[in-house]
Every structure is written in structure tokens, then in C-alpha cells.
Design an enzyme around this catalytic site. Sequence first.
Site, mmCIF file in Angstrom:
data_model
loop_
_atom_site.group_PDB
_atom_site.id
_atom_site.type_symbol
_atom_site.label_atom_id
_atom_site.label_comp_id
_atom_site.label_asym_id
_atom_site.label_seq_id
_atom_site.Cartn_x
_atom_site.Cartn_y
_atom_site.Cartn_z
ATOM 1 N N TYR A 118 0.859 -1.183 0.000
ATOM 2 C CA TYR A 118 0.000 0.000 0.000
ATOM 3 C C TYR A 118 0.904 1.245 0.000
ATOM 4 C CZ TYR A 118 -3.212 3.478 1.962
ATOM 5 O OH TYR A 118 -3.964 4.601 2.193
ATOM 6 N N ASP A 183 -0.311 -7.829 5.857
ATOM 7 C CA ASP A 183 -1.436 -6.911 5.679
ATOM 8 C C ASP A 183 -2.464 -7.659 4.837
ATOM 9 O OD1 ASP A 183 -3.259 -4.980 4.803
ATOM 10 O OD2 ASP A 183 -1.771 -3.372 4.846
ATOM 11 N N LYS A 208 -11.819 -0.466 5.366
ATOM 12 C CA LYS A 208 -12.213 -1.070 4.112
ATOM 13 C C LYS A 208 -13.339 -2.095 4.336
ATOM 14 C CE LYS A 208 -8.753 1.501 2.942
ATOM 15 N NZ LYS A 208 -7.387 1.029 2.788
#
Length: 407
Positions: A118, A183, A208
Site C-alpha cells: 500500500y 497486511d 475497508k
Amino acid sequence: MKSTVGNLESTSVHAGREDLRDLGVHVPSIDLSTTYPIDDLPLATQSLDALAEGAAEAINPIYSRLNNPTVRRFETALAQLEGADDAVAFSSGMAVLTACFLAARADGGHVVAVRPLYGGTDHLLTSGLLSFDVTFTEVDGIAAACRSDTSLVVLETPANPTLVLVDIEEAVRQAGTVPVLVDSTFATPVLQRPLEHGASLVVHSATKFLGGHGDIMGGVVATNGEWARRLRQVRILTGAVLYPQAGYMLHRGLQTLPVRVERGQATARLLATRLADHPAMKSVLYPGLAAGDPQGLVGRQMKGPGSLISFEVEGGYEVAVRIAKEVRMLTPAVSLGSVDSLIQHPAGLTHRLVDPEVRLRHGITDGLLRISVGLEAPEDLCADLHRAIARSLSDQNEVSTLRLRLA
Ligand SMILES: *Cc1c(COP(=O)(O)O)cnc(C)c1O
């Protein structure tokens, strides 16, 4: 007290609610107290000592930065879903990652990171803010990159935004005694349980899928008891606590998580296949397509390919910009995992702060778009995307003439 032992769907609905029947209520109440009455000072001091040492709960919560019963319910439920001893919630996904890096600092100042990550995680590691020495590598390079002062190996699977799958067991094997942080934001515990593959820490941006409606910021890490204790100590000191109302909503979000994830995934499978058939398509990145899972990790490590798709249409940046503008049902916006579908441009937005050369090396081209598939009817999403692609590819001149005529 009722039992929450069962299949994942049952655990999602019931975990963290075991005492409700005894309390005579159907849903948990939200505890918004920032401070708690202290009638017995010696007992309160004991509670404070325990919490400062990283205990999950104490007789007196003392102060909301140390402990909050509503947030604790969400943590308990998430830990059960991940098959973890414990979980610790924070104010955002980035707050979780920062806490994990700070907690690891005691074991050494070196981190090994598997790209792509990310954009925020990548930037946090390269910024120097946490004064870590970082080695970026591929999975195969983890063993060679690990040093005597390596305190953490960080990876993301599926990776953002290329949806590359990383073999967690291989990473753990290469890392040896160094703990591996996964993650798992894109997978959620519905599709992947990294602790079962040897990971030590599982991180989610709860903003999310766990929240699932685009209206809560939060983060959570599932892990064993000792790490949880260290992470709670960091949380008390840095103060990146989850607001109790958000804790309540995330806990509620878990109840529909399996249904949402599975429905989004079914639509994404269909959409990815249709996109791959489009004559103007340059590439479709999706673990549900054969090319997107060369190691056969779907089925072995992941229950399914998930609901994120990245793709590139011929024409590069210009066409990508137009597609994101032309969609009507999809919203052009960052983030993911919401009930509604979103489309975004990684090179221009989520991965903007990553070195352009690194972006290209990892396939984050200027023409790449990423879709988070929501719960709309598959046919409507397909039609919207195909219409947007067709309009974006149509002769630019023709469109500008049209615009002139309309003006
Ligand atoms: C969004 C995201 C993060 C950061 O989470 P925030 O809640 O935005 O702080 C970390 N990892 C991944 C994979 C993400 O998608």
C-alpha cells in the site's frame, strides 16, 4: 453464556456478544465514558498498573485511552475470526502499522519489506520517520535480506494495487525466527487466515471491508498474547485509539462480512472475465484469472480471489483518466471494500508517493485502474464499465465536436 464456536458465518454474527443474553439485551451498548469513577483507590491503582503493562481488560477501565469495553468487543470478535489469541484496534490502518513497527523496534532497527505495498505503508517505511533501516525485496530474497537486527518482515497479500499473491508459508520459511506481518486488508478473514500459515501479525485497515460502508476509519491487528500486550502499550503511549462508536460499527460490520465479501467476489469474477474478453484490454490483474495466480494460491492460501480488480486499457494514461470520469454507477474514489463500487487510478492517487521507478518496476503503470467491486447488480456494473470504456476509446475529436455542438 452462549457459545460462539461454529463456522465462520456463525462466528461473524455472534462473536463478542456472548454475554448479551445474561445482560438481558440484544445488542451491546456503546460505552462513551472517557473516565470511570474510582471508589477504591488501591484497586484502581492495580487496574492502572495492569493496563499499563498491556493487559486487555481490568476491573476498572480507568480512562478510555487505556481501555474501552465497546472497542474490546470488536477486538474479541476479530481475534476469533482470525483464529488469533487476541487483537488490538487502532484509529486507522496506518496507526496499526505504525504501532507494529514501533513495537518491533525493541527487537532491532531493521525491517524487510516485500513490495508492492500500500502506498502509505511504502511511504512510511521510506520516509525515515520511524528511523528504521529498510530492505525492500521479493519473497525469494527475504532470507538473504534478514540480518541479526531484523525485527520484522512485512508483506501484503493480495498486494495493493496489482493483486499479486504472496506465498505466506514461503515468506515465513525464509524469515526464519523473524516475525512476519501480513497486511490482509484485501482478503479479510473470510478469504484468508495468515496466522494458520505461520504469520505472527495480521493487519487490517478496518476502514475497508470490515466496516464495509465507507463511513468508519479504523485499523486492527490480530496476533498472539505477547505481541498484543506490546501493541496495547504502544497504543496507550501514542494515543491512536479507536473511537468507541467506530468500535461498535466495526463490530456490527463483522456480522455481514462473509455475505458482503462473497457477493462482491462473485460479481468480481464475472467482471474480470468480461473485462479480459474486451478487445481493447491490455491487461486484467485478478487472482481469479489463471494468469493472476501462477502459484496456485487460491484454494490453498486464499478461499477465493476477492473483489478487487486492476486493469489497463490500450491508450495508457489519457484513456484511464477518461474511464474514471465516464463511469456513472461506479464512483471515482480511493479506498475499497464498501457496499458500492469504486474506481481509482493508483499511479495518480494511492501510490502517488511511491518512487515512480519503483511503481513501474512493480507494474503500477500510468494506465492502470483499480476497481473495488461492491454489491450492485453485476449486469449494471458491467454495462457501466463497458460504456465508459467505449466512450473513452471513441475518437477524441468526435467527442470534442459533440461538446462544441452541445455548448
Ligand atoms: C487503506 C489501506 C491501508 C491504510 O489504512 P487506513 O485505514 O487508510 O489508515 C493499509 N493497507 C492497505 C492494504 C490498505 O488498503
